[in-house]
Design an enzyme around this catalytic site. Structure first.
Site, PDB file in Angstrom:
ATOM      1  N   GLN A 100      21.045  12.192 -18.178  1.00 43.21           N
ATOM      2  CA  GLN A 100      22.007  11.227 -18.711  1.00 43.21           C
ATOM      3  C   GLN A 100      22.899  11.897 -19.752  1.00 43.21           C
ATOM      4  OE1 GLN A 100      21.343   7.984 -21.614  1.00 43.21           O
ATOM      5  NE2 GLN A 100      22.040   6.615 -19.996  1.00 43.21           N
ATOM      6  N   TYR A 181      28.872   3.826 -26.998  1.00 38.91           N
ATOM      7  CA  TYR A 181      29.120   5.257 -27.170  1.00 38.91           C
ATOM      8  C   TYR A 181      30.530   5.598 -26.667  1.00 38.91           C
ATOM      9  CZ  TYR A 181      24.290   4.856 -28.283  1.00 38.91           C
ATOM     10  OH  TYR A 181      23.129   4.433 -28.876  1.00 38.91           O
ATOM     11  N   ARG A 228      26.091   4.131 -16.178  1.00 37.92           N
ATOM     12  CA  ARG A 228      25.298   3.120 -16.887  1.00 37.92           C
ATOM     13  C   ARG A 228      26.201   2.196 -17.685  1.00 37.92           C
ATOM     14  NH1 ARG A 228      19.988   2.244 -20.389  1.00 37.92           N
ATOM     15  NH2 ARG A 228      19.059   1.138 -18.635  1.00 37.92           N
ATOM     16  N   GLY A 312      11.697   0.963 -19.011  1.00 38.46           N
ATOM     17  CA  GLY A 312      11.812   1.798 -20.191  1.00 38.46           C
ATOM     18  C   GLY A 312      10.520   1.812 -20.981  1.00 38.46           C
ATOM     19  N   ARG A 313      10.357   0.798 -21.824  1.00 39.87           N
ATOM     20  CA  ARG A 313       9.204   0.801 -22.735  1.00 39.87           C
ATOM     21  C   ARG A 313       7.873   0.922 -22.006  1.00 39.87           C
ATOM     22  NH1 ARG A 313      11.584  -4.363 -25.587  1.00 39.87           N
ATOM     23  NH2 ARG A 313      12.302  -4.529 -23.427  1.00 39.87           N
TER      24      ARG A 313
END
Ligand SMILES: Cc1cc2nc3c(=O)[nH]c(=O)nc-3n(C[C@H](O)[C@H](O)[C@H](O)COP(=O)(O)O)c2cc1C
Length: 358
Positions: A100, A181, A228, A312-313
């Site tokens: 990424q 970002y 993404r 993810g987590r």
């Protein structure tokens, strides 16, 4: 078989995933002072190669692009060699791994990056948000508005990084265009007040990302590029007057380019169904993200609302997540204290597998 949709193979651009479980990109802040991944990263990703596809933590394409503490880079040969050990380990386990690319733009703090680096953004507007540094939480700086020459240079940084990702053995590259970002800073009307061809109306605000994706696709092939997005997500002071319109148009660009996937974060609080929006405007593979468990993922894939799901987590604390979900076994809880902490194995590579739990 439990969850037959989730555990069926999937063609994603040039890749064939052995299941539809994607490991979500997660910054873990454990790189060296030279922005290098280490043997611990090799072990961490090797343990998680059971995913159909791993998307790495955000990796900066240039020293300027770094914003967070101890994130890894991919802008020199030493970093390529370090990443090569990661991709080899994942491939040895039969897995696939995408890098990424994450340029933070105005998000960050000087404490988190090398001396002499800059904060570059479409406009000289500070994000009204704070960021973790080793000397505590800090306000974000006012960035320098990019000149046209800066825009060209940053495109070149991404181009070089895309090639270096291929050199390092990555199977694909995901552009981080979410969460406020740099690419998202260009898209959003709140952070892009430019009056040239990269700002103003929607077409101009889309231009940076459209050109960037084209540059990346020219190098790696569009069938190895993912995108993404998190439409409407206010994280890092990301504010757009019409995210529905912005992201519909962006998704059509992704569709026209024939990108391998769109990785959409869903966020109920935005009022936007980002998965439905992606399916409507983009014909390739959609990877859904955020707070899925195996039953919901399987249902969503079965109903055609997404093609794959990222976790993810759950992957932080369950290296063998696929085996656990296939067995409908309980998941290890995640220790919040060690998400970003330290350079050792604690909370990183020492979570037990199902067998080790017994
Ligand atoms: C510790 C942590 C770090 C993250 N870092 C990134 C990142 O570098 N890039 C990114 O696109 N998303 C990042 N995310 C967002 C995740 O990819 C994912 O969208 C989010 O965790 C929701 O999915 P989950 O409910 O399965 O955890 C991060 C999330 C967490 C928890």
């Amino acid at each position: 078989m439990m969850y037959p949709h989730l555990f069926s193979p999937l063609t994603v651009g040039a890749l064939t995933l052995r299941n539809r479980v994607v490991m979500a990109p997660m910054t873990r802040s454990r790189a060296t002072d030279d922005d290098l991944v280490t043997d611990l990263h090799v072990e961490y990703y090797r343990q998680r190669a059971n995913a159909g596809l791993i998307v790495t933590e955000g990796v900066h394409p240039s020293a300027d692009g770094k914003g967070y503490n101890r994130t890894p880079g991919i802008y020199n040969e030493e970093q390529v060699a370090a990443w090569r050990a990661v991709t080899h380990a994942v491939h040895d386990e039969g897995g696939l791994i995408a890098c990424q690319l994450m340029h933070c733009g105005r998000v960050g703090h000087a404490n988190n990056k090398a001396a002499g680096t800059e904060f570059l953004a479409p406009s000289a507007i500070a994000a009204q948000a704070q960021i973790f540094t080793e000397s505590g939480m800090q306000a974000m700086p006012t960035p320098r508005a990019m000149t046209l020459a800066d825009i060209k240079a940053v495109m070149n940084d991404y181009a070089r990084a895309t090639q270096l990702c291929l050199d390092a053995g990555f199977d694909a590259i995901e552009l981080h265009c979410a969460s406020g970002y740099l690419p998202a800073q260009f898209l959003a009307s709140g952070s892009n007040l430019r009056t040239d061809q990269y700002g103003g109306n929607l077409e101009n605000r889309l231009r940076f990302v459209a050109e960037l994706l084209t540059v990346m696709a020219d190098i790696a092939g569009p069938d190895r590029i993912g995108l993404r997005i998190s439409p409407g997500n206010p994280y890092n002071d990301h504010a757009d007057e019409n995210p529905l319109e912005t992201y519909s148009a962006l998704l059509k660009i992704a569709d026209n380019l024939g990108l391998a996937w769109v990785h959409a974060i869903r966020m109920a609080s935005t009022g936007i169904d980002s998965l439905a929006l992606s399916k409507k405007n983009y014909g390739g593979t959609v990877i859904g993200s955020d707070s899925f468990d195996a039953p919901e993922a399987d249902t969503f894939i079965g109903e055609g609302r997404t093609d794959a799901v990222s976790f993810g987590r759950a992957y932080i604390s369950n290296p063998d997540l696929v085996a656990r979900m296939q067995a409908d076994a309980p998941l290890n809880p995640m220790d919040k204290k060690t998400i970003y902490a330290g350079t050792g194995t604690a909370g990183y590579t020492d979570y037990p597998t199902l067998e080790q739990n017994d």
